[in-house]
Design a protein around this motif. Structure first.
Motif, PDB file in Angstrom:
ATOM      1  N   SER A  78      -3.306  -8.258   1.408  1.00 45.50           N
ATOM      2  CA  SER A  78      -3.935  -7.479   0.426  1.00 45.50           C
ATOM      3  C   SER A  78      -4.650  -8.827  -0.474  1.00 45.50           C
TER       4      SER A  78
ATOM      5  N   ASP B 245       0.771  -1.089  -0.080  1.00 41.77           N
ATOM      6  CA  ASP B 245       0.093  -0.070   0.067  1.00 41.77           C
ATOM      7  C   ASP B 245       0.923   1.305   0.024  1.00 41.77           C
TER       8      ASP B 245
ATOM      9  N   THR C 267      -6.747   1.746   1.386  1.00 41.68           N
ATOM     10  CA  THR C 267      -5.614   0.743   0.944  1.00 41.68           C
ATOM     11  C   THR C 267      -6.197  -0.404  -0.100  1.00 41.68           C
ATOM     12  N   GLN C 268      -5.553  -1.229  -0.354  1.00 40.39           N
ATOM     13  CA  GLN C 268      -6.063  -2.213  -1.343  1.00 40.39           C
ATOM     14  C   GLN C 268      -7.007  -3.311  -0.192  1.00 40.39           C
TER      15      GLN C 268
END
Length: 180
Positions: A147, A13, A85-86
């Protein structure tokens, strides 16, 4: 050419936030294995930039606020922004060797939000969610917070199941190293 330093490897991220900010400001991204490497060599990076998430915390429990105050006279905040963020998820390996979790320390709050993991779950730390997932696969940990995009790296999807998804936003701080 100007540079912005942040946490690698590619796909973190921090890397994505640095690419986003760097593109807007025509700055190239330099990735480091851990933020402490940047701070240990801060004098080498004078005049360059650093981007770090406000949610950062490492294995030694040093967080963004600790670094912000410790380097207050060295680094100057030049920008702050918030982006997602992802998407993250807690994944379980059905065919595990290590009955524990491998995570980035900043994601421990998510792990602790799952009551069923409880006290029988040893927690191990990696420098990033990317590295945590790599270790999860190599050493066959039982749990990992990573992620979601990392799940495309694996072949044995029938052995890995997503238990919970997280979609946090993060505040990012951009510093000019050595001030303005």
């Amino acid at each position: 050419m100007e540079f912005i330093h942040t946490l690698g490897p590619m796909g973190t991220d921090s890397h994505n936030a640095a690419l986003w900010w760097g593109k807007r400001n025509s700055i190239s991204v330099v990735l480091h294995e851990e933020f402490m490497n940047i701070y240990r060599h801060i004098d080498k990076h004078r005049g360059e930039y650093l981007i770090i998430p406000a949610g950062y915390r490492n294995k030694e429990n040093v967080g963004w606020v600790d670094l912000h105050f410790k380097f207050l006279e060295v680094n100057e905040v030049v920008d702050v922004f918030c982006i997602s963020t992802q998407p993250m998820c807690l994944v379980e390996n059905i065919d595990y060797n290590i009955n524990g979790s491998i995570i980035h320390p900043a994601t421990e709050v998510f792990l602790n939000s799952i009551p069923r993991l409880g006290k029988n779950n040893d927690v191990y730390y990696a420098n990033s969610k990317v590295r945590a997932f790599d270790q999860f696969i190599i050493h066959k940990y039982r749990y990992c917070i990573t992620s979601e995009c990392n799940l495309t790296k694996i072949n044995k999807v029938d052995q890995i199941k997503a238990l919970k998804k997280f979609n946090p936003k993060m505040v990012w701080c951009v510093y000019k190293i050595g001030g303005m």
